[in-house]
Design a protein around this motif. Structure first.
Motif, PDB file in Angstrom:
ATOM      1  N   ASN A   1       5.237  37.483  42.857  1.00 22.54           N
ATOM      2  CA  ASN A   1       6.188  36.910  43.917  1.00 22.54           C
ATOM      3  C   ASN A   1       5.082  36.608  45.091  1.00 22.54           C
ATOM      4  OD1 ASN A   1       7.802  36.782  46.190  1.00 22.54           O
ATOM      5  ND2 ASN A   1       9.258  37.730  45.032  1.00 22.54           N
ATOM      6  N   TYR A   2       4.933  35.444  45.608  1.00 24.02           N
ATOM      7  CA  TYR A   2       4.297  34.717  46.511  1.00 24.02           C
ATOM      8  C   TYR A   2       4.771  35.229  48.070  1.00 24.02           C
ATOM      9  CZ  TYR A   2       1.612  32.187  43.299  1.00 24.02           C
ATOM     10  OH  TYR A   2       0.294  31.725  42.410  1.00 24.02           O
ATOM     11  N   GLU A   3       6.053  35.150  48.056  1.00 22.46           N
ATOM     12  CA  GLU A   3       6.779  35.402  49.181  1.00 22.46           C
ATOM     13  C   GLU A   3       6.522  36.882  49.627  1.00 22.46           C
ATOM     14  OE1 GLU A   3      11.400  35.607  51.124  1.00 22.46           O
ATOM     15  OE2 GLU A   3      11.014  34.564  49.167  1.00 22.46           O
ATOM     16  N   LEU A   4       6.547  37.887  48.732  1.00 23.49           N
ATOM     17  CA  LEU A   4       6.484  39.186  48.972  1.00 23.49           C
ATOM     18  C   LEU A   4       5.150  39.734  48.734  1.00 23.49           C
ATOM     19  CD1 LEU A   4       9.960  40.548  47.686  1.00 23.49           C
ATOM     20  CD2 LEU A   4       9.234  39.984  49.799  1.00 23.49           C
ATOM     21  N   ASP A   5       4.037  38.671  48.292  1.00 24.74           N
ATOM     22  CA  ASP A   5       2.765  39.116  48.353  1.00 24.74           C
ATOM     23  C   ASP A   5       2.611  40.424  47.187  1.00 24.74           C
ATOM     24  OD1 ASP A   5       0.165  38.550  48.635  1.00 24.74           O
ATOM     25  OD2 ASP A   5      -0.183  40.528  49.884  1.00 24.74           O
TER      26      ASP A   5
END
Length: 179
Positions: free
Chosen positions: A46-50
């Motif tokens: 998940n890129y948004e939540l790293d």
């Protein structure tokens, strides 16, 4: 032991380069003779939540496994362990009565009448909510998602243990969108 470490190092080097250049994101498992050689996650889950990928990351598989399932079924038929003209009720013992009219052939050719659960109007709102098969059947009438059938069939299917000669079929972490 150094040869095994060398394999893992080579795989990591190759995959890391693909993460960097091609933005590869996924998990890799390499097993040889019951020995795990590589088990790593690469890139982001998940890129948004790293959130990085791990070997335990669950991925949405969607239709990617259909051809493998079809081949396994055809191999089982070739060995005389099932017949594609069999009703699905023969293998999914607690499937609703309508299953007597649905054959394995129908499932393989997408002519069973079972709708694609990702086409349900509320799919996006409900896809991450865990639900037992009985609740899914009740909420969709006679519409039973294929993935729910597959999840339910594996433990109760008389042929499940025959896919690999002498070794039981073991399926782990196969959820699709929380089902």
């Amino acid at each position: 032991m150094s040869a095994l470490l060398n394999i893992e190092a080579k795989v990591n080097e190759y995959i890391d380069a693909n993460v960097e250049v091609h933005k590869f994101s996924g998990s890799v498992l390499i097993v040889q003779k019951d020995k795990v050689l590589v088990s790593n996650g690469y890139g982001m889950a998940n890129y948004e939540l790293d959130v990085p990928n791990t070997p335990q990351t669950k991925f949405r598989l969607a239709s990617i496994t259909k051809q493998f399932t079809a081949m396994a079924i055809m191999q089982l038929q070739e060995k005389g362990l099932l017949n594609v003209d069999d009703s699905i009720n023969k293998y999914i013992l607690d499937y609703p009565e309508t299953g007597k009219q649905i054959t394995i052939h129908h499932l393989l050719t997408h002519t069973s009448g079972i709708p694609n659960f990702t086409s349900f109007p509320d799919y996006l709102e409900t896809m991450m909510i865990p639900a037992p098969l009985e609740k899914i059947i009740a909420s969709q009438g006679k519409a039973v998602p294929r993935i729910a059938i597959a999840r339910r069939a594996v433990p109760s299917c008389p042929i499940a243990g025959k896919l690999r000669s002498g070794k039981p079929l073991v399926v782990h972490r196969t959820n699709f969108a929380g089902l």
